[in-house]
Structure formats: C-alpha cells, structure tokens
Design a protein around this motif. Structure first.
Motif, PDB file in Angstrom:
ATOM      1  N   ARG A   1      36.396  83.357 117.376  1.00 18.75           N
ATOM      2  CA  ARG A   1      35.591  84.641 116.846  1.00 18.75           C
ATOM      3  C   ARG A   1      35.236  84.774 115.412  1.00 18.75           C
ATOM      4  NH1 ARG A   1      37.174  89.131 121.222  1.00 18.75           N
ATOM      5  NH2 ARG A   1      36.715  87.966 123.187  1.00 18.75           N
ATOM      6  N   MET A   2      36.237  84.354 114.591  1.00 14.75           N
ATOM      7  CA  MET A   2      36.279  84.646 113.046  1.00 14.75           C
ATOM      8  C   MET A   2      35.064  83.539 112.614  1.00 14.75           C
ATOM      9  SD  MET A   2      38.778  84.338 109.906  1.00 14.75           S
ATOM     10  CE  MET A   2      37.947  84.070 108.207  1.00 14.75           C
ATOM     11  N   ASN A   3      35.008  82.271 113.181  1.00 11.08           N
ATOM     12  CA  ASN A   3      34.147  81.285 112.596  1.00 11.08           C
ATOM     13  C   ASN A   3      32.489  81.545 113.112  1.00 11.08           C
ATOM     14  OD1 ASN A   3      34.232  79.117 110.646  1.00 11.08           O
ATOM     15  ND2 ASN A   3      33.727  77.651 112.244  1.00 11.08           N
ATOM     16  N   SER A   4      32.800  82.160 114.103  1.00  8.13           N
ATOM     17  CA  SER A   4      31.315  82.514 114.512  1.00  8.13           C
ATOM     18  C   SER A   4      30.407  83.172 113.263  1.00  8.13           C
ATOM     19  CB  SER A   4      31.337  83.496 115.876  1.00  8.13           C
ATOM     20  OG  SER A   4      31.513  84.865 115.363  1.00  8.13           O
ATOM     21  N   TRP A   5      31.200  84.016 112.540  1.00  7.24           N
ATOM     22  CA  TRP A   5      30.302  84.683 111.355  1.00  7.24           C
ATOM     23  C   TRP A   5      30.925  84.092 109.885  1.00  7.24           C
ATOM     24  CZ3 TRP A   5      33.875  86.452 107.807  1.00  7.24           C
ATOM     25  CH2 TRP A   5      35.043  86.844 108.167  1.00  7.24           C
ATOM     26  N   ALA A   6      32.134  83.442 109.865  1.00  6.60           N
ATOM     27  CA  ALA A   6      32.455  82.874 108.592  1.00  6.60           C
ATOM     28  C   ALA A   6      32.015  81.460 108.736  1.00  6.60           C
ATOM     29  CB  ALA A   6      34.022  82.781 108.868  1.00  6.60           C
TER      30      ALA A   6
ATOM     31  N   THR B   1      40.987  83.682 118.265  1.00  9.35           N
ATOM     32  CA  THR B   1      40.634  84.366 117.072  1.00  9.35           C
ATOM     33  C   THR B   1      39.926  83.426 116.031  1.00  9.35           C
ATOM     34  OG1 THR B   1      42.563  85.754 117.117  1.00  9.35           O
ATOM     35  CG2 THR B   1      41.838  85.401 114.906  1.00  9.35           C
ATOM     36  N   THR B   2      40.112  82.059 115.951  1.00  6.10           N
ATOM     37  CA  THR B   2      39.499  81.120 115.064  1.00  6.10           C
ATOM     38  C   THR B   2      38.042  80.997 115.434  1.00  6.10           C
ATOM     39  OG1 THR B   2      41.739  79.884 114.822  1.00  6.10           O
ATOM     40  CG2 THR B   2      39.438  78.927 114.504  1.00  6.10           C
TER      41      THR B   2
ATOM     42  N   VAL C   1      45.018  85.720 109.753  1.00  3.18           N
ATOM     43  CA  VAL C   1      44.227  86.401 110.885  1.00  3.18           C
ATOM     44  C   VAL C   1      44.858  86.609 112.143  1.00  3.18           C
ATOM     45  CG1 VAL C   1      42.056  85.876 109.314  1.00  3.18           C
ATOM     46  CG2 VAL C   1      42.797  84.435 111.284  1.00  3.18           C
ATOM     47  N   TYR C   2      44.585  87.652 112.684  1.00  2.00           N
ATOM     48  CA  TYR C   2      45.537  87.960 113.891  1.00  2.00           C
ATOM     49  C   TYR C   2      44.447  88.252 115.164  1.00  2.00           C
ATOM     50  CZ  TYR C   2      48.336  89.278 110.017  1.00  2.00           C
ATOM     51  OH  TYR C   2      49.100  89.209 108.674  1.00  2.00           O
ATOM     52  N   GLY C   3      43.456  89.002 114.918  1.00  2.00           N
ATOM     53  CA  GLY C   3      42.629  89.267 116.227  1.00  2.00           C
ATOM     54  C   GLY C   3      41.341  90.036 115.798  1.00  2.00           C
ATOM     55  N   ILE C   4      41.357  91.121 116.298  1.00  2.00           N
ATOM     56  CA  ILE C   4      40.256  92.200 116.190  1.00  2.00           C
ATOM     57  C   ILE C   4      39.972  92.273 114.555  1.00  2.00           C
ATOM     58  CG2 ILE C   4      40.291  93.309 118.503  1.00  2.00           C
ATOM     59  CD1 ILE C   4      41.406  95.575 117.034  1.00  2.00           C
ATOM     60  N   ASP C   5      40.708  91.979 113.763  1.00  2.00           N
ATOM     61  CA  ASP C   5      40.581  92.084 112.245  1.00  2.00           C
ATOM     62  C   ASP C   5      39.481  91.368 111.798  1.00  2.00           C
ATOM     63  OD1 ASP C   5      42.509  90.312 112.948  1.00  2.00           O
ATOM     64  OD2 ASP C   5      43.106  89.912 110.921  1.00  2.00           O
TER      65      ASP C   5
END
Length: 171
Positions: free
Chosen positions: A142-147, A139-140, A109-113
């Motif tokens: 922000r992703m983990n806020s939904w994952a 990125t970690t 994972v890279y960013g806004i993706d």
C-alpha cells in the motif's frame, strides 16, 4: 555505533506500536556493534521502566512538539551512525538533522499511517530513506502504491511474539 531513534512512543506508552518500537530498540541494544541508542519519544503516558542499558531515553522530548524538535536539535552536537524514524510525519525533522550527519536513514511504517500518501512531501522524503522497515507485506504494497520505491528499499519486520507473556500449557 551510535543510533538516534525518533519515536512516536516506545517506553512509557500503551499499545501495539509502542511495543513494536520497544522491540526494535531492544533488538538494536542487543547488537554488539551498537554502543548507544538515543531515544527521543513524542509521547509518554506512564512511568518509563526497563530500559536496556545502552538506551538514553530523553523524556523531555515528550513535552510537546516544540520540546521534541528542541531535543532533536540538541543532538546535533553528537554524531550518529544510524537514524531510525518511528513515524513518517517525523521525516522532515529527521531528514533535516541528517543533513549534518549523512547517516543511513531508516523509516518504520506500521499500517494506515502510510496506506495512502500522508502529506505532499511524503513521497520525496520516503525516497531519501536508505531502508523502510515495514510491519507487513500489505503495508509495503500500500505504501509503495504512492511511494513507487525500489522493492530493495523495503524490509519486513513483523510483530514479535513474547512467549514469556503466555503461560505454558500441558498437553
């Protein structure tokens, strides 16, 4: 070890994500335990050059979505020890292929993706990954806020700096 890499683009593409993907492929190819890397790119913009010796680059995969899926399905006849997925939108395909292989599954994972949940199925499929290689702590987070995955699933793999691309300065 045989590695399958599903990539949005690596060799023959411009931009930072392409360079990041090349760095990952080259690092894997440098490992003694890796025998072969099968690279399936979704995009090729220019001639492909400088492939590491262990990399089999299937350019036919880049001819469109149907070709990408077809090239991926053609690999079902081979066994893989690791699957690296270069974009979260490729997870449905990767997870389906892995029903046969049951290999460790890694998502890059890279960013806004992944800063917001991309698709309704993303949380479930992210949870199917054995590891998530993130370009940054931001990125970690922000992703983990939904994952909502355990922190141990994430590894940080920041961009590499290629010092040979910069001239030495005297000083």
């Amino acid at each position: 070890m045989r590695v399958l890499v599903l990539s949005s683009g690596a060799y023959g593409v411009n931009g930072g994500i392409g360079l990041y993907n090349r760095d990952i492929v080259e690092a894997l190819a440098a490992m003694d335990s890796v025998r072969e890397i099968v690279l399936l790119p979704q995009l090729i913009q220019r001639p492909v050059e400088d492939l590491p010796p262990k990399v089999r680059h299937n350019a036919k995969a880049a001819r469109g979505k149907i070709s990408f899926v077809g090239a991926s399905l053609a690999e079902l006849r081979h066994a893989f020890d690791l699957i690296v997925v270069g974009h979260i939108n490729q997870m449905p395909l990767a997870a389906s292929l892995n029903l046969k292989w049951r290999a460790p599954l890694v998502l890059m994972v890279y960013g806004i993706d992944v800063w917001t949940q991309p698709k309704p199925w993303s949380k479930f499929l992210a949870g199917q990954c054995d590891a998530i290689w993130s370009i940054s702590q931001v990125t970690t987070e922000r992703m983990n806020s939904w994952a909502a995955l355990p922190p141990a699933k994430y590894g940080q793999l920041p961009n590499a700096i290629h010092l040979d691309n910069y001239p030495a300065t005297g000083g």
